[in-house]
Design a protein around this motif. Structure first.
Motif, PDB file in Angstrom:
ATOM      1  N   GLN A  76       0.124  -1.325   0.362  1.00 52.55           N
ATOM      2  CA  GLN A  76      -0.256  -0.406   0.164  1.00 52.55           C
ATOM      3  C   GLN A  76       0.771   0.963  -0.161  1.00 52.55           C
ATOM      4  O   GLN A  76       2.115   1.200   0.710  1.00 52.55           O
ATOM      5  N   LEU A  77       0.742   1.872  -0.357  1.00 52.54           N
ATOM      6  CA  LEU A  77       1.079   3.607  -1.267  1.00 52.54           C
ATOM      7  C   LEU A  77       0.547   4.609  -0.577  1.00 52.54           C
ATOM      8  O   LEU A  77      -0.856   5.192  -1.091  1.00 52.54           O
ATOM      9  N   VAL A  78       0.658   5.199   0.233  1.00 54.09           N
ATOM     10  CA  VAL A  78      -0.425   6.554   0.851  1.00 54.09           C
ATOM     11  C   VAL A  78       0.474   7.299   0.231  1.00 54.09           C
ATOM     12  O   VAL A  78       1.453   8.124   0.236  1.00 54.09           O
ATOM     13  N   VAL A  79      -1.083   8.196  -0.342  1.00 51.26           N
ATOM     14  CA  VAL A  79      -0.155   9.448  -1.584  1.00 51.26           C
ATOM     15  C   VAL A  79      -1.084  10.954  -2.013  1.00 51.26           C
ATOM     16  O   VAL A  79      -0.844  11.726  -1.687  1.00 51.26           O
ATOM     17  N   GLY A  80      -2.173  10.920  -0.048  1.00 48.74           N
ATOM     18  CA  GLY A  80      -2.727  12.105   0.306  1.00 48.74           C
ATOM     19  C   GLY A  80      -3.919  11.682   1.697  1.00 48.74           C
ATOM     20  O   GLY A  80      -3.724  10.736   1.679  1.00 48.74           O
ATOM     21  N   GLY A  81      -3.994  13.131   2.077  1.00 43.94           N
ATOM     22  CA  GLY A  81      -3.841  12.662   3.366  1.00 43.94           C
ATOM     23  C   GLY A  81      -3.874  12.428   4.436  1.00 43.94           C
ATOM     24  O   GLY A  81      -2.365  12.354   4.524  1.00 43.94           O
ATOM     25  N   ARG A  82      -3.930  11.839   5.766  1.00 43.40           N
ATOM     26  CA  ARG A  82      -3.616  11.390   7.036  1.00 43.40           C
ATOM     27  C   ARG A  82      -4.307   9.882   7.364  1.00 43.40           C
ATOM     28  O   ARG A  82      -5.607  10.172   7.356  1.00 43.40           O
ATOM     29  N   ALA A  83      -3.414   9.557   8.333  1.00 42.84           N
ATOM     30  CA  ALA A  83      -4.342   8.447   8.856  1.00 42.84           C
ATOM     31  C   ALA A  83      -2.624   7.599   9.999  1.00 42.84           C
ATOM     32  O   ALA A  83      -2.144   8.107   9.738  1.00 42.84           O
ATOM     33  N   THR A  84      -4.143   7.176  11.037  1.00 47.57           N
ATOM     34  CA  THR A  84      -3.211   5.836  11.215  1.00 47.57           C
ATOM     35  C   THR A  84      -3.629   4.429  11.069  1.00 47.57           C
ATOM     36  O   THR A  84      -4.455   3.874  10.273  1.00 47.57           O
ATOM     37  N   PRO A  92       1.661  11.115   2.938  1.00 51.28           N
ATOM     38  CA  PRO A  92       2.609  10.985   2.388  1.00 51.28           C
ATOM     39  C   PRO A  92       4.055  11.333   1.972  1.00 51.28           C
ATOM     40  O   PRO A  92       3.750  12.285   3.342  1.00 51.28           O
ATOM     41  N   VAL A  93       4.852  10.640   2.201  1.00 47.12           N
ATOM     42  CA  VAL A  93       4.372   9.297   0.542  1.00 47.12           C
ATOM     43  C   VAL A  93       4.693   8.047   1.699  1.00 47.12           C
ATOM     44  O   VAL A  93       6.338   8.455   3.067  1.00 47.12           O
ATOM     45  N   THR A  94       3.873   7.148   1.535  1.00 41.25           N
ATOM     46  CA  THR A  94       4.272   6.169   3.527  1.00 41.25           C
ATOM     47  C   THR A  94       4.033   5.079   2.610  1.00 41.25           C
ATOM     48  O   THR A  94       3.595   4.671   1.592  1.00 41.25           O
ATOM     49  N   VAL A  95       5.211   3.869   2.338  1.00 42.09           N
ATOM     50  CA  VAL A  95       4.950   2.978   1.473  1.00 42.09           C
ATOM     51  C   VAL A  95       4.552   1.657   2.920  1.00 42.09           C
ATOM     52  O   VAL A  95       5.273   1.243   4.087  1.00 42.09           O
ATOM     53  N   HIS A  96       3.763   0.784   2.953  1.00 43.02           N
ATOM     54  CA  HIS A  96       3.674  -0.244   3.556  1.00 43.02           C
ATOM     55  C   HIS A  96       3.678  -1.495   2.627  1.00 43.02           C
ATOM     56  O   HIS A  96       2.904  -1.725   1.683  1.00 43.02           O
ATOM     57  N   PHE A  97       4.256  -2.504   3.367  1.00 45.42           N
ATOM     58  CA  PHE A  97       4.079  -4.416   2.966  1.00 45.42           C
ATOM     59  C   PHE A  97       3.297  -5.082   3.977  1.00 45.42           C
ATOM     60  O   PHE A  97       3.768  -4.718   5.232  1.00 45.42           O
ATOM     61  N   THR A  98       2.497  -5.999   3.718  1.00 42.66           N
ATOM     62  CA  THR A  98       1.999  -6.890   4.158  1.00 42.66           C
ATOM     63  C   THR A  98       1.781  -8.108   3.812  1.00 42.66           C
ATOM     64  O   THR A  98       1.650  -8.438   2.562  1.00 42.66           O
ATOM     65  N   GLY A  99       2.397  -9.436   4.354  1.00 44.97           N
ATOM     66  CA  GLY A  99       2.963 -10.785   3.328  1.00 44.97           C
ATOM     67  C   GLY A  99       0.899 -10.930   3.561  1.00 44.97           C
ATOM     68  O   GLY A  99       0.044 -10.764   4.209  1.00 44.97           O
ATOM     69  N   PRO A 155       5.721   8.809   7.224  1.00 42.00           N
ATOM     70  CA  PRO A 155       6.385   9.274   6.169  1.00 42.00           C
ATOM     71  C   PRO A 155       7.345   9.823   5.879  1.00 42.00           C
ATOM     72  O   PRO A 155       8.597   9.592   6.635  1.00 42.00           O
ATOM     73  N   LEU A 156       8.035  10.025   4.395  1.00 42.06           N
ATOM     74  CA  LEU A 156       9.022  10.191   3.514  1.00 42.06           C
ATOM     75  C   LEU A 156       9.858  11.188   3.404  1.00 42.06           C
ATOM     76  O   LEU A 156       8.837  12.048   3.758  1.00 42.06           O
ATOM     77  N   PRO A 157      10.537  12.105   4.128  1.00 40.42           N
ATOM     78  CA  PRO A 157      11.647  12.957   4.190  1.00 40.42           C
ATOM     79  C   PRO A 157      11.366  13.529   3.073  1.00 40.42           C
ATOM     80  O   PRO A 157      11.657  12.797   2.337  1.00 40.42           O
ATOM     81  N   PRO A 158      12.026  14.929   2.543  1.00 44.17           N
ATOM     82  CA  PRO A 158      12.679  14.779   0.819  1.00 44.17           C
ATOM     83  C   PRO A 158      13.409  14.368   0.519  1.00 44.17           C
ATOM     84  O   PRO A 158      13.713  14.230   1.340  1.00 44.17           O
ATOM     85  N   ALA A 159      13.596  13.494  -0.753  1.00 40.02           N
ATOM     86  CA  ALA A 159      14.955  13.159  -1.490  1.00 40.02           C
ATOM     87  C   ALA A 159      15.537  13.697  -1.345  1.00 40.02           C
ATOM     88  O   ALA A 159      15.948  14.976  -1.284  1.00 40.02           O
TER      89      ALA A 159
END
Length: 249
Positions: A76-84, A92-99, A155-159
């Motif tokens: 899952q790739l978070v590209v907008g808004g906010r959540a827990t 944005p931007v958060t990368v989430h992997f689940t097996g 969430p990722l800092p600026p590259a």
């Protein structure tokens, strides 16, 4: 040959939806199919078949998607808004992997913005198994050899570098990367044979591939036997997230 899904082309697939737990959202199909658009009586693809599924979820503000699991590996790739997401604050931007068969969540969307995230799989999944349903908890415990597998970056800092590794690399190939390209630079990805498929998502700027311009929120799926993904950054450069699935026997 890679599958390409432009955000402009996918936009016509945007539909209103709701899940079995009552959470409401907008659903935009990019690649493959889901239970929200399958024709009645269509048989499911085999669970072990390589079957890309990619869609964007715009979860409504203030809603909560209950903890659940799937039969497939998933990014899952978070590209907008906010959540827990479970115990993690995501935006944005958060990368989430689940097996596969890993329970995760709940996903609690912010009250003001909601949350937008790509759901990316390399195999067909018929839908969430919610942990609020006792039968699903029993079925999960009965799966032999299962283990909890979950990884989060962001969430990722600026590259600050042209390429950085966000998740992994794990021994079975699961990895996620971020690429930052100057205008006109060429993205050249890692060998897809090291995993079981890769997704590439444009998070900023644009790409050009085979004469087609891919704006932000476009994606591509690269098969394991394809050549490494290659594309050219647009006039404003480009930022990309690449996600590689683990090899599965």
């Amino acid at each position: 040959m890679p599958l390409i899904a432009s955000a402009d082309a996918a936009r016509v697939n945007r539909r209103r939806g709701s899940a079995a737990d009552g959470v409401s959202f907008w659903h935009t199909l990019y690649l493959g199919t889901t239970r929200y658009n399958m024709a009645p009586d269509t048989p499911d693809p085999a669970p072990d078949a390589l079957f890309p599924m990619a869609f964007l979820v715009e979860q409504d503000p203030g809603t909560t998607a209950s903890a659940h699991y799937h039969q497939q590996d998933q990014f899952q790739l978070v590209v907008g808004g906010r959540a827990t997401l479970g115990l993690h604050d995501v935006r944005p931007v958060t990368v989430h992997f689940t097996g596969a068969h890993t329970a995760y969540g709940p996903i609690r969307a912010s009250q003001d913005e909601g949350v937008w995230y790509f759901t990316l799989r390399n195999g067909f999944d018929p839908g969430a198994r919610f942990m609020t349903i006792p039968e699903n908890r029993v079925a999960l415990r009965a799966i032999p050899g299962r283990g909890h597998r979950e990884s989060v970056a962001g969430p990722l800092p600026p590259a600050t570098a042209p390429t950085e590794t966000l998740l992994g690399p794990d021994p079975d190939g699961m990895t996620a990367w971020r690429y930052r390209l100057a205008p006109g630079a060429t993205a050249s990805g890692p060998d897809p044979a090291n995993g079981k498929g890769q997704y590439w998502v444009v998070t900023e700027g644009s790409l050009t591939r085979d004469g087609e311009t891919l704006p932000p929120m476009s994606c591509a799926f690269v098969f394991p036997d394809d050549a490494p993904f290659a594309a050219i950054a647009g006039a404003d450069g480009s930022e990309l997230i690449a996600m590689q699935f683990p090899r599965r026997e």
